[in-house]
Design an enzyme around this catalytic site. Structure first.
Site, PDB file in Angstrom:
ATOM      1  N   ARG B  53       0.809  -1.221   0.000  1.00  0.00           N
ATOM      2  CA  ARG B  53       0.000   0.000   0.000  1.00  0.00           C
ATOM      3  C   ARG B  53       0.834   1.258   0.000  1.00  0.00           C
ATOM      4  NH1 ARG B  53      -4.902  -2.226   2.404  1.00  0.00           N
ATOM      5  NH2 ARG B  53      -4.058  -4.300   2.646  1.00  0.00           N
ATOM      6  N   THR B  54       1.757   1.328   0.934  1.00  0.00           N
ATOM      7  CA  THR B  54       2.556   2.550   1.038  1.00  0.00           C
ATOM      8  C   THR B  54       3.315   2.758  -0.269  1.00  0.00           C
ATOM      9  OG1 THR B  54       2.764   2.241   3.406  1.00  0.00           O
ATOM     10  CG2 THR B  54       4.348   3.711   2.386  1.00  0.00           C
ATOM     11  N   LYS B  82      23.178  -9.777  -1.857  1.00  0.00           N
ATOM     12  CA  LYS B  82      24.622  -9.956  -2.060  1.00  0.00           C
ATOM     13  C   LYS B  82      25.417  -9.256  -0.977  1.00  0.00           C
ATOM     14  CE  LYS B  82      23.809 -10.101  -7.018  1.00  0.00           C
ATOM     15  NZ  LYS B  82      23.313  -9.046  -7.918  1.00  0.00           N
ATOM     16  N   ARG B 103      11.799   2.300   2.909  1.00  0.00           N
ATOM     17  CA  ARG B 103      11.198   1.467   3.955  1.00  0.00           C
ATOM     18  C   ARG B 103      12.247   0.418   4.306  1.00  0.00           C
ATOM     19  NH1 ARG B 103       6.182  -1.087   5.622  1.00  0.00           N
ATOM     20  NH2 ARG B 103       5.405   1.027   5.443  1.00  0.00           N
ATOM     21  N   HIS B 131       7.106   6.731  10.813  1.00  0.00           N
ATOM     22  CA  HIS B 131       6.422   6.606   9.531  1.00  0.00           C
ATOM     23  C   HIS B 131       5.669   7.916   9.284  1.00  0.00           C
ATOM     24  CE1 HIS B 131       4.644   4.973   6.074  1.00  0.00           C
ATOM     25  NE2 HIS B 131       3.916   3.995   6.560  1.00  0.00           N
TER      26      HIS B 131
END
Ligand SMILES: [Zn+2]
Lengths: 162, 314
Positions: B53-54, B82, B103, B131
């Site tokens: 969603r974000t 990696k 995020r 957030h």
């Protein structure tokens, strides 16, 4: 209070248990039991040949029991003194030249300490492999990670990055 | 408003918040007015944790501003596997994009990443940390439904790990609000957050409770978050508390008719579906508000004339 002749004042019986130094720093009035943490903060572990004397839990007028650390041939920088304040807020720093105390001052708490403590929060970005040095802001009663904001009040010494 | 990065809601003043909210309202009313504002601009999406969603909301916002996105894809398929550091990743993607959205599962990751880049960086969630763009859309929704002053808000559920809760609580201290925090004891606000709230406000506007009924009748807004089963070491412990923090039509009989119910979504069973059709429900509207808020935010961060509708212009 005698100034400049610390090794001759009323406490010398106790202080004489650790040897006098010619040139260097005497860190006095460290809370009992914190001397090794003081050395850790200064990055002194003896492997570089430093001449260090430590007195632990000696009787003191000001603190019931105090530790005292004497480092030959090294004058502490202000940064080092700042960081010391986190674990030894009552410490006095005596700079010794030719057996005389030429400067004597109390530690002051800095606003920020960098690259000295490691964050105890395993979820903190500074605990991974990132190219970042730890940074803590100094609160009235503890320190706070500038990245994850975790506050540490007790056990600050256990965070010392050695 | 002049910030190069948006890392936490703590950095936002009341004026900053109002700038973004007012501008989002303008955009919401007439999205076509900004449709070409950022033609040729590229937004880099770095999602080290899944959040459909974000991510889609930022993607939609950028495209509605006429810009485009580059997306590093899922963590599994990226160079992270990696062993590349976040510091390296952001420095590389900075070369492709005009702004970054991050995020990441680690707390403090956005703060650190912002120290390595010159383009604006928006924190879209750093572990249990912050957030802030979610907070802005929450505030927008609250303002539309209940106003932001003389507000009594209940924030309920997992207050311990809920970064949306922490971010919202900080931001609300800029306004005349009374905040009631309702949770099982084991999921109370972290002491650090309480410490900050007391620093930001005198603390009198903040109360903690373990039962909703103590405060429900006084609330203008009830912000519900999910209590995550996996947070409990013991399923029985979860079952004991879970039921107490679910609301249905019967629960809301004790509430004001004007109560606004919010939830950052996704929900599981915290809010019974029967509430969806009532005037209380604002959670879908809340989710939709993510796009105009993020359009406003991106425009403000990307424009050289920052403060475009802000402090200097009035
Ligand atoms: Zn940390």
């Amino acid at each position: 209070m005698s100034n400049g002749h610390d090794h001759h004042d009323g406490n010398d019986d106790h202080e004489l248990r650790v040897s006098k130094i010619r040139d260097g720093t005497v860190i006095d009035h460290v809370h009992g039991g914190q001397a090794l943490n003081v050395l850790a903060i200064l990055g002194i572990d003896g492997t570089n040949g430093e001449e260090v004397s430590v007195g632990m839990n000696v009787p003191s007028d000001r603190l019931a029991r105090k530790d005292i650390v004497k480092v030959e041939g090294r004058e502490l920088s202000q940064d080092e003194v700042d960081v010391l304040s986190l674990i030894a807020p009552d410490a006095t720093i005596n700079i010794v030249r030719d057996f005389d105390v030429v400067e004597k001052h109390r530690v002051e708490r800095p606003d920020v300490v960098e690259s000295v403590l490691s964050c105890p929060n395993p979820g903190c970005i500074t605990t991974g492999d990132e190219p970042v040095t730890s940074r803590f802001s100094v609160l009235e009663d503890g320190v706070r990670c500038s990245y994850c904001e975790t506050i540490v009040r007790d056990e600050i010494a256990s965070l010392i990055d050695t | 408003m002049r910030h190069d990065h948006l890392i936490t809601s703590k950095q936002l003043s009341r004026a900053d918040i109002e700038t973004v909210l007012d501008y989002a309202a303008e955009i919401d009313a007439d999205p076509s007015a900004v449709a070409d504002r950022h033609a040729g601009t590229v937004l880099g999406l770095l999602f080290f944790e899944p959040s459909t969603r974000t991510k889609m909301s930022f993607e939609t916002a950028m495209k509605r501003l006429g810009g485009d996105i580059v997306d590093m894809g899922s963590v599994e398929s990226s160079s992270v596997t990696k062993g590349e550091t976040l510091a390296d990743t952001v420095r590389v993607i900075e070369g492709y994009a005009d702004a970054l959205v991050l995020r990441h599962p680690k707390q403090g990751s956005a703060t650190m990443a912002s120290e390595f880049v010159d383009v604006p960086l928006v924190n879209a969630g750093d572990g249990a940390g912050h957030h802030p763009s979610q907070t802005l859309l929450d505030l927008y929704t609250i303002r539309e439904n209940a106003g932001l002053d003389d507000l009594t808000i209940g924030i309920m559920g997992d207050l311990k790990y809920g970064r949306t809760v922490h971010s919202l609580a900080y931001a609300l201290t800029n306004f005349d609000t009374r905040q009631h925090f309702i949770s099982p004891e084991s999921l109370q606000l972290p002491r650090e957050v309480v410490y900050d709230l007391h620093q930001q406000q005198d603390g009198t506007g903040i109360r903690e409770h373990d039962a909703l009924e103590e405060v429900l009748p006084s609330l203008d807004v009830l912000y519900v978050t999910r209590i995550q089963r996996e947070r409990f070491p013991d399923e029985n412990e979860y079952q004991k508390v879970a039921g107490e923090y679910q609301i249905d039509a019967e629960t809301l009989e004790a509430a004001s008719d004007d109560l606004t119910v919010m939830h950052p979504l996704p929900r599981v069973d915290e809010i019974a579906p029967e509430i969806d059709e009532t005037d209380h429900a604002a959670y879908f509207e809340q989710a939709h508000n993510g796009v105009p808020i993020r359009m406003a935010l991106l425009d403000l961060l990307l424009s050289d004339d920052a403060g475009i509708r802000g402090d200097g212009d009035e």
